[in-house]
Write a protein that holds these residues in place. Structure first.
Motif, mmCIF file in Angstrom:
data_model
loop_
_atom_site.group_PDB
_atom_site.id
_atom_site.type_symbol
_atom_site.label_atom_id
_atom_site.label_comp_id
_atom_site.label_asym_id
_atom_site.label_seq_id
_atom_site.Cartn_x
_atom_site.Cartn_y
_atom_site.Cartn_z
ATOM 1 N N ALA A 216 0.832 -1.210 0.000
ATOM 2 C CA ALA A 216 0.000 0.000 0.000
ATOM 3 C C ALA A 216 0.863 1.254 0.000
ATOM 4 C CB ALA A 216 -0.926 -0.003 1.212
ATOM 5 N N ARG A 217 1.958 1.225 0.738
ATOM 6 C CA ARG A 217 2.871 2.363 0.768
ATOM 7 C C ARG A 217 3.493 2.593 -0.610
ATOM 8 N NH1 ARG A 217 6.248 0.637 4.476
ATOM 9 N NH2 ARG A 217 4.868 1.287 6.156
ATOM 10 N N GLY A 218 3.879 1.489 -1.272
ATOM 11 C CA GLY A 218 4.442 1.600 -2.621
ATOM 12 C C GLY A 218 3.434 2.150 -3.615
ATOM 13 N N GLN B 183 3.559 5.656 -5.823
ATOM 14 C CA GLN B 183 3.326 5.720 -7.265
ATOM 15 C C GLN B 183 2.223 6.715 -7.597
ATOM 16 O OE1 GLN B 183 2.431 1.812 -8.688
ATOM 17 N NE2 GLN B 183 4.567 1.137 -8.653
ATOM 18 N N LEU B 184 1.189 6.734 -6.780
ATOM 19 C CA LEU B 184 0.098 7.684 -6.985
ATOM 20 C C LEU B 184 0.597 9.118 -6.864
ATOM 21 C CD1 LEU B 184 -2.957 8.295 -7.297
ATOM 22 C CD2 LEU B 184 -3.084 8.206 -4.797
ATOM 23 N N GLU B 185 1.407 9.395 -5.865
ATOM 24 C CA GLU B 185 1.940 10.754 -5.700
ATOM 25 C C GLU B 185 2.823 11.148 -6.873
ATOM 26 O OE1 GLU B 185 3.419 12.112 -2.066
ATOM 27 O OE2 GLU B 185 1.424 11.950 -1.181
ATOM 28 N N ARG B 186 3.669 10.225 -7.348
ATOM 29 C CA ARG B 186 4.512 10.514 -8.517
ATOM 30 C C ARG B 186 3.655 10.795 -9.749
ATOM 31 N NH1 ARG B 186 7.483 5.538 -8.462
ATOM 32 N NH2 ARG B 186 7.845 5.432 -6.255
ATOM 33 N N ALA B 187 2.584 10.023 -9.918
ATOM 34 C CA ALA B 187 1.700 10.236 -11.064
ATOM 35 C C ALA B 187 0.983 11.582 -10.968
ATOM 36 C CB ALA B 187 0.681 9.104 -11.147
ATOM 37 N N GLN B 188 0.619 12.002 -9.769
ATOM 38 C CA GLN B 188 -0.034 13.301 -9.600
ATOM 39 C C GLN B 188 0.931 14.437 -9.894
ATOM 40 O OE1 GLN B 188 -1.553 12.949 -5.615
ATOM 41 N NE2 GLN B 188 -3.532 12.155 -6.301
ATOM 42 N N VAL B 189 2.187 14.295 -9.485
ATOM 43 C CA VAL B 189 3.188 15.323 -9.794
ATOM 44 C C VAL B 189 3.396 15.399 -11.294
ATOM 45 C CG1 VAL B 189 5.646 15.875 -9.596
ATOM 46 C CG2 VAL B 189 4.344 15.229 -7.562
ATOM 47 N N ARG B 190 3.486 14.244 -11.954
ATOM 48 C CA ARG B 190 3.660 14.215 -13.406
ATOM 49 C C ARG B 190 2.452 14.835 -14.106
ATOM 50 N NH1 ARG B 190 6.610 14.886 -17.581
ATOM 51 N NH2 ARG B 190 6.157 13.509 -19.297
ATOM 52 N N GLU B 191 1.262 14.589 -13.570
ATOM 53 C CA GLU B 191 0.051 15.181 -14.141
ATOM 54 C C GLU B 191 0.102 16.707 -14.048
ATOM 55 O OE1 GLU B 191 -4.775 15.314 -13.396
ATOM 56 O OE2 GLU B 191 -3.427 14.581 -11.840
ATOM 57 N N GLN B 192 0.555 17.226 -12.920
ATOM 58 C CA GLN B 192 0.661 18.680 -12.764
ATOM 59 C C GLN B 192 1.686 19.258 -13.733
ATOM 60 O OE1 GLN B 192 1.540 19.182 -8.625
ATOM 61 N NE2 GLN B 192 -0.596 18.973 -7.984
ATOM 62 N N GLU B 193 2.830 18.558 -13.915
ATOM 63 C CA GLU B 193 3.841 19.027 -14.873
ATOM 64 C C GLU B 193 3.269 19.055 -16.291
ATOM 65 O OE1 GLU B 193 7.026 16.283 -14.383
ATOM 66 O OE2 GLU B 193 7.747 17.218 -12.521
ATOM 67 N N LEU B 194 2.547 17.998 -16.660
ATOM 68 C CA LEU B 194 1.956 17.948 -17.997
ATOM 69 C C LEU B 194 0.884 19.012 -18.174
ATOM 70 C CD1 LEU B 194 1.675 14.099 -18.527
ATOM 71 C CD2 LEU B 194 3.257 15.672 -19.651
ATOM 72 N N GLN B 195 0.142 19.304 -17.131
ATOM 73 C CA GLN B 195 -0.879 20.353 -17.208
ATOM 74 C C GLN B 195 -0.236 21.714 -17.427
ATOM 75 O OE1 GLN B 195 -4.074 19.583 -17.328
ATOM 76 N NE2 GLN B 195 -4.688 21.706 -17.596
ATOM 77 N N VAL B 196 0.888 21.968 -16.725
ATOM 78 C CA VAL B 196 1.602 23.233 -16.902
ATOM 79 C C VAL B 196 2.136 23.334 -18.331
ATOM 80 C CG1 VAL B 196 3.687 24.487 -16.206
ATOM 81 C CG2 VAL B 196 2.160 23.547 -14.469
#
Length: 106
Positions: A27-29, A33-46
């Motif tokens: 669950a921690r892993g 992964q979810l947090e990394r995907a959210q950061v990547r989503e924000q970068e792509l949105q920018v």
């Protein structure tokens, strides 16, 4: 008999502890992964917003005119500068071979 029951319960307790540790680690892993995907989503949105702004500014008439002048080397037609373009077959038939050799500009 009670000792066998205690040993069996201890084994079940250990197995359930190992399963709990493994599932919490998984669950921690997944959370990481979810947090990394959210950061990547924000970068792509920018990046998407930046590209939309660049597309909007690239479509302005001044930018298009500047690009046409610099990259395509085009200019406004004026009566003072006239370029004559002739067909090479018609130029050869009329005997104007020197004009065709210079690119048809007189």
């Amino acid at each position: 008999m009670i000792t066998r029951l205690n040993i069996a319960l201890a084994i079940v307790l250990l197995l359930s502890c190992f399963w709990l540790i493994r599932s919490s680690n998984e669950a921690r892993g997944l959370f990481m992964q979810l947090e990394r995907a959210q950061v990547r989503e924000q970068e792509l949105q920018v990046d998407f917003e930046r590209l939309k702004i660049e597309r909007r500014t690239a479509a302005t008439p001044l930018v298009v005119e500047d690009m046409v002048r610099q990259k395509l080397r085009m200019f406004n037609a004026t009566p003072g500068v006239t370029h004559y373009v002739s067909d090479s077959a018609a130029a050869a038939a009329s005997g104007a071979a020197p004009a065709a050799a210079t690119g048809g500009v007189r």
